[in-house]
Write a protein that holds these residues in place. Structure first.
Motif, PDB file in Angstrom:
ATOM      1  N   TRP A  13       0.907  -1.035  -0.170  1.00  0.00           N
ATOM      2  CA  TRP A  13       0.131   0.030  -0.212  1.00  0.00           C
ATOM      3  C   TRP A  13       0.797   1.263  -0.013  1.00  0.00           C
ATOM      4  O   TRP A  13       0.531   2.447  -0.536  1.00  0.00           O
ATOM      5  N   LEU A  14       1.946   1.161   0.789  1.00  0.00           N
ATOM      6  CA  LEU A  14       2.827   2.362   0.810  1.00  0.00           C
ATOM      7  C   LEU A  14       3.512   2.855  -0.592  1.00  0.00           C
ATOM      8  O   LEU A  14       3.615   3.885  -1.184  1.00  0.00           O
ATOM      9  N   ASP A  16       2.462   1.798  -3.418  1.00  0.00           N
ATOM     10  CA  ASP A  16       1.242   2.152  -4.237  1.00  0.00           C
ATOM     11  C   ASP A  16       1.074   3.525  -4.184  1.00  0.00           C
ATOM     12  O   ASP A  16       0.935   4.497  -5.217  1.00  0.00           O
ATOM     13  N   ALA A  17       0.963   4.118  -2.900  1.00  0.00           N
ATOM     14  CA  ALA A  17       0.677   5.546  -2.792  1.00  0.00           C
ATOM     15  C   ALA A  17       1.743   6.393  -3.088  1.00  0.00           C
ATOM     16  O   ALA A  17       1.620   7.295  -3.933  1.00  0.00           O
ATOM     17  N   CYS A  20       1.480   6.526  -6.918  1.00  0.00           N
ATOM     18  CA  CYS A  20       0.630   7.251  -7.401  1.00  0.00           C
ATOM     19  C   CYS A  20       0.759   8.792  -7.391  1.00  0.00           C
ATOM     20  O   CYS A  20       0.123   9.441  -7.953  1.00  0.00           O
ATOM     21  N   VAL A  30       0.932  13.815   2.498  1.00  0.00           N
ATOM     22  CA  VAL A  30       0.445  12.491   2.384  1.00  0.00           C
ATOM     23  C   VAL A  30       1.709  11.764   2.007  1.00  0.00           C
ATOM     24  O   VAL A  30       2.210  10.476   2.420  1.00  0.00           O
ATOM     25  N   LEU A  31       2.252  12.234   0.731  1.00  0.00           N
ATOM     26  CA  LEU A  31       3.404  11.566   0.255  1.00  0.00           C
ATOM     27  C   LEU A  31       4.649  11.508   1.268  1.00  0.00           C
ATOM     28  O   LEU A  31       5.258  10.270   1.312  1.00  0.00           O
ATOM     29  N   ALA A  34       3.838   8.631   3.878  1.00  0.00           N
ATOM     30  CA  ALA A  34       3.989   7.516   3.264  1.00  0.00           C
ATOM     31  C   ALA A  34       5.309   7.085   3.161  1.00  0.00           C
ATOM     32  O   ALA A  34       5.719   5.871   3.477  1.00  0.00           O
TER      33      ALA A  34
END
Length: 176
Positions: A13-14, A16-17, A20, A30-31, A34
């Motif tokens: 998930w990290l 993928d974040a 993206c 947010v980045l 992560a």
């Protein structure tokens, strides 16, 4: 997923974040969060270069959340320690923390515990004791931290190494 002990899912998930994140749709906070957690995760797994890269990227984003910033510094210092030994991690962390534990603000207690831990692994008994005593003292006025038991354990070990068995016993019993 990370908090539940599922490192494989958390990493997916990290990753993928991070993947993206594009120039037009990126929330830098947010980045940064992560990336800092990815740095902790990869560092915990002994993947030091990845931890250092993620931490540097996170710090370049100048995270607004102090916890994210401290987590990134932790990943960076631990990654450097894994690559070059405890002294390398301490040198990296010296870019962020004041030299004396008395000059460290309550808000940086977490990083002081990390520095004390790295000092322990670098064989720097005197500075380890000073840093971890400082962290324990700051804990009285600061927010709860998951790192406090680590501070007591490593302080007990360093005190034992220095011959102060009585105080070592006190700190060894506290995390229980």
């Amino acid at each position: 997923a990370w908090d539940q002990g599922d490192a494989i899912t958390a990493e997916r998930w990290l990753t993928d974040a991070v993947a993206c994140a594009g120039p037009e749709n990126v929330d830098s906070d947010v980045l940064a969060a992560a990336l800092s957690l990815l740095g902790i995760l990869t560092g915990t797994q002994g993947r030091a270069r990845e931890a250092v890269e993620a931490a540097i990227w996170s710090l370049r984003l100048k995270p607004a959340d102090p916890y994210v910033e401290q987590q990134a510094w932790t990943a960076l210092a631990v990654g450097e320690a894994l690559l070059g030994g405890g002294v390398a991690g301490l040198q990296r962390l010296s870019e962020r923390l004041p030299q004396t534990p008395e000059a460290v603000p309550v808000s940086d207690m977490y990083l002081l515990v990390i520095r004390g831990t790295l000092g322990y692994y670098a064989g720097r008994t005197t500075s380890t004791i000073a840093d971890l005593r400082g962290a324990v003292r700051l804990a009285r006025d600061g927010p709860a931290t998951m790192q406090l038991p680590r501070a007591h354990v490593h302080l007990a070990q360093a005190l034992l190494n220095s011959g102060d068995w009585g105080e070592a016993l006190v700190h060894a019993r506290i995390p229980l």
